[in-house]
Write a protein that holds these residues in place. Structure first.
Motif, PDB file in Angstrom:
ATOM      1  N   VAL A 174       0.739  -1.113   0.041  1.00 30.24           N
ATOM      2  CA  VAL A 174       0.280  -0.076  -0.016  1.00 30.24           C
ATOM      3  C   VAL A 174       0.833   1.309  -0.044  1.00 30.24           C
ATOM      4  N   SER A 175       2.005   1.132   0.888  1.00 32.99           N
ATOM      5  CA  SER A 175       2.701   2.465   0.854  1.00 32.99           C
ATOM      6  C   SER A 175       3.434   2.845  -0.544  1.00 32.99           C
ATOM      7  N   ARG A 176       3.848   1.720  -1.384  1.00 35.74           N
ATOM      8  CA  ARG A 176       4.461   1.846  -2.523  1.00 35.74           C
ATOM      9  C   ARG A 176       3.210   2.517  -3.817  1.00 35.74           C
ATOM     10  N   LEU A 177       2.200   1.901  -3.633  1.00 34.98           N
ATOM     11  CA  LEU A 177       1.021   2.312  -4.391  1.00 34.98           C
ATOM     12  C   LEU A 177       0.404   3.893  -4.068  1.00 34.98           C
ATOM     13  N   SER A 178       0.604   4.081  -2.910  1.00 41.68           N
ATOM     14  CA  SER A 178       0.203   5.332  -2.288  1.00 41.68           C
ATOM     15  C   SER A 178       1.064   6.369  -3.016  1.00 41.68           C
ATOM     16  N   LYS A 179       2.179   6.251  -2.823  1.00 40.93           N
ATOM     17  CA  LYS A 179       3.222   7.060  -3.197  1.00 40.93           C
ATOM     18  C   LYS A 179       3.222   7.300  -4.797  1.00 40.93           C
ATOM     19  N   GLY A 180       2.625   6.020  -5.616  1.00 41.36           N
ATOM     20  CA  GLY A 180       2.709   6.443  -6.996  1.00 41.36           C
ATOM     21  C   GLY A 180       1.253   7.382  -7.320  1.00 41.36           C
ATOM     22  N   ALA A 181       0.335   6.741  -6.502  1.00 42.42           N
ATOM     23  CA  ALA A 181      -1.169   7.792  -6.542  1.00 42.42           C
ATOM     24  C   ALA A 181      -0.892   9.086  -6.325  1.00 42.42           C
ATOM     25  N   GLU A 182      -0.025   9.621  -5.638  1.00 42.23           N
ATOM     26  CA  GLU A 182       0.166  11.016  -5.162  1.00 42.23           C
ATOM     27  C   GLU A 182       0.796  11.711  -6.427  1.00 42.23           C
ATOM     28  N   ALA A 183       1.402  10.971  -7.269  1.00 43.68           N
ATOM     29  CA  ALA A 183       2.151  11.577  -8.564  1.00 43.68           C
ATOM     30  C   ALA A 183       0.862  11.717  -9.602  1.00 43.68           C
ATOM     31  N   LEU A 184       0.104  10.804  -9.605  1.00 40.42           N
ATOM     32  CA  LEU A 184      -1.153  10.883 -10.317  1.00 40.42           C
ATOM     33  C   LEU A 184      -2.374  11.899  -9.974  1.00 40.42           C
ATOM     34  N   ALA A 185      -2.188  12.192  -8.782  1.00 33.27           N
ATOM     35  CA  ALA A 185      -3.371  13.418  -8.438  1.00 33.27           C
ATOM     36  C   ALA A 185      -3.331  14.555  -9.195  1.00 33.27           C
ATOM     37  N   GLY A 186      -4.676  14.984  -9.631  1.00 29.65           N
ATOM     38  CA  GLY A 186      -4.633  16.069 -10.299  1.00 29.65           C
ATOM     39  C   GLY A 186      -4.479  15.982 -11.729  1.00 29.65           C
ATOM     40  N   SER A 195      -9.432   6.511 -14.992  1.00 28.16           N
ATOM     41  CA  SER A 195      -9.168   5.385 -14.435  1.00 28.16           C
ATOM     42  C   SER A 195      -7.752   5.140 -14.127  1.00 28.16           C
ATOM     43  N   VAL A 196      -7.628   4.227 -13.135  1.00 27.86           N
ATOM     44  CA  VAL A 196      -6.264   3.801 -12.750  1.00 27.86           C
ATOM     45  C   VAL A 196      -6.060   2.472 -12.743  1.00 27.86           C
ATOM     46  N   MET A 197      -4.847   1.827 -13.385  1.00 29.53           N
ATOM     47  CA  MET A 197      -4.420   0.352 -13.023  1.00 29.53           C
ATOM     48  C   MET A 197      -3.076   0.133 -12.484  1.00 29.53           C
ATOM     49  N   TRP A 198      -3.099  -0.600 -11.455  1.00 28.32           N
ATOM     50  CA  TRP A 198      -1.901  -1.299 -10.787  1.00 28.32           C
ATOM     51  C   TRP A 198      -1.273  -2.347 -11.830  1.00 28.32           C
ATOM     52  N   THR A 199      -0.251  -1.912 -12.760  1.00 29.44           N
ATOM     53  CA  THR A 199       0.356  -2.582 -13.685  1.00 29.44           C
ATOM     54  C   THR A 199       1.388  -3.661 -13.527  1.00 29.44           C
ATOM     55  N   SER A 200       1.013  -4.552 -12.437  1.00 31.31           N
ATOM     56  CA  SER A 200       1.852  -5.564 -12.060  1.00 31.31           C
ATOM     57  C   SER A 200       0.820  -6.658 -11.819  1.00 31.31           C
ATOM     58  N   THR A 201       1.175  -7.935 -12.602  1.00 29.83           N
ATOM     59  CA  THR A 201       0.318  -9.088 -12.390  1.00 29.83           C
ATOM     60  C   THR A 201       0.783  -9.704 -11.082  1.00 29.83           C
ATOM     61  N   SER A 202       2.166 -10.072 -10.951  1.00 30.37           N
ATOM     62  CA  SER A 202       2.465 -10.862  -9.865  1.00 30.37           C
ATOM     63  C   SER A 202       2.328 -10.078  -8.867  1.00 30.37           C
ATOM     64  N   ALA A 203       2.698  -8.774  -8.583  1.00 29.63           N
ATOM     65  CA  ALA A 203       2.571  -7.894  -7.330  1.00 29.63           C
ATOM     66  C   ALA A 203       1.247  -7.663  -7.107  1.00 29.63           C
ATOM     67  N   THR A 226      -7.341   1.594  -2.187  1.00 22.44           N
ATOM     68  CA  THR A 226      -6.399   2.308  -1.569  1.00 22.44           C
ATOM     69  C   THR A 226      -6.055   3.367  -3.017  1.00 22.44           C
ATOM     70  N   LEU A 227      -6.079   2.830  -3.945  1.00 23.79           N
ATOM     71  CA  LEU A 227      -6.101   3.749  -5.307  1.00 23.79           C
ATOM     72  C   LEU A 227      -7.524   4.298  -5.438  1.00 23.79           C
ATOM     73  N   GLU A 228      -8.551   3.716  -5.285  1.00 25.35           N
ATOM     74  CA  GLU A 228      -9.786   4.582  -5.444  1.00 25.35           C
ATOM     75  C   GLU A 228     -10.021   5.609  -4.344  1.00 25.35           C
ATOM     76  N   LYS A 229      -9.754   5.153  -3.213  1.00 25.10           N
ATOM     77  CA  LYS A 229      -9.918   6.354  -2.098  1.00 25.10           C
ATOM     78  C   LYS A 229      -9.003   7.625  -2.267  1.00 25.10           C
ATOM     79  N   LEU A 230      -7.909   7.404  -2.919  1.00 28.28           N
ATOM     80  CA  LEU A 230      -6.708   8.357  -3.020  1.00 28.28           C
ATOM     81  C   LEU A 230      -6.930   9.092  -4.524  1.00 28.28           C
ATOM     82  N   LEU A 231      -7.380   8.490  -5.424  1.00 28.35           N
ATOM     83  CA  LEU A 231      -7.827   9.251  -6.744  1.00 28.35           C
ATOM     84  C   LEU A 231      -9.165   9.440  -7.135  1.00 28.35           C
TER      85      LEU A 231
END
Length: 247
Positions: free
Chosen positions: A59-71, A76-84, A99-104
């Motif tokens: 969640v911490s990794r995804l949250s940091k990435g989501a911050e860069a997408l804000a605004g 829509s947003v995808m976490w593009t890793s199958t295995s992770a 996590t992504l839906e709440k942040l973005l």
């Protein structure tokens, strides 16, 4: 006079660097062309191990990435890793999506979930898997698909540890790997690694194996369009883009 819908604005969180150029390529291949915003997320280790992948998809990794997408105006947003995503199980995937839906404030999904939906969309009951991962990780993908009553009739593991190495596989090697693992009793072949280039070769891949093929970047892009209600039939992106889901 026909009305041309506005282009889709799609966000992708992509771990590291390997085959991320598949996304702007697919964006340019559809009509109307999609606007792609791609953010590279960080991780401690480029390795297809359960431990490394769990950290990568935290969640911490995804949250940091989501911050860069804000605004950014994405729809829509995808976490593009199958295995992770699938290594964390269904509860872990749900946490990633929440996590992504709440942040973005936009619909979100993961590549693993995109595979499950795409298999259903093409009405495939039995699948073969050509995985670049080591065996332990590949087996977890099989277990993930079992949750959705998708029967895996064949599973191959190429045993590649790093995404960087997977990203270096060229067209002939990818087609050869696909051909070696297509099975007549399967309805489709799955190649589950977003580090694997495939988007420019989807038509050639399907012609070579004589079956629908689902690749990680392809299903991620399809899912991103589906989530924001802008999925429509397209050519050049495989059988998946000729099948429109009912929901």
């Amino acid at each position: 006079m026909s009305h041309t819908p506005p282009p889709a604005r799609l966000g992708f969180l992509y771990p590291g660097h390997a085959a991320e150029d598949d996304y702007p390529l697919m964006g340019s291949m559809i009509e109307p062309p999609a606007q792609i915003t791609l953010i590279h997320t960080e991780f401690l280790e480029d390795a297809h191990t359960v431990e490394a992948l769990s950290e990568m998809g935290s969640v911490s990794r995804l949250s940091k990435g989501a911050e860069a997408l804000a605004g950014s105006g994405i729809e829509s947003v995808m976490w593009t890793s199958t295995s992770a995503s699938f290594v964390l199980g269904l509860d872990g995937i749900r946490q990633q999506i929440d996590t992504l839906e709440k942040l973005l404030g936009v619909p979100a999904s993961t590549t693993a979930m995109a595979f499950a939906r795409a298999v259903k969309a093409i009405d495939a009951k039995r699948v073969a898997i050509a995985a670049t991962y080591p065996e332990e990780v590949a087996q977890r993908f099989r277990a993930f698909l079992n949750h959705f009553d998708i029967e895996v009739v064949h599973l191959a593991s190429r045993g590649i540890i790093t995404a960087a190495e997977v990203g270096l596989l060229e067209k002939d090697a990818v087609i050869e790997f696909a051909l070696a693992n297509v099975r007549e009793e399967a309805d489709a072949l799955l190649m589950p690694d977003t580090a694997l280039h495939s988007s420019a070769w989807l038509t050639d891949l399907e012609q070579a194996i004589g079956q629908p093929i689902l690749t990680a970047n392809q299903v991620s892009f399809w899912e991103a369009l589906r989530l924001c209600g802008k999925l429509s039939p397209q050519s050049g992106l495989g059988s998946l883009f000729e099948h429109m889901p009912e929901d």
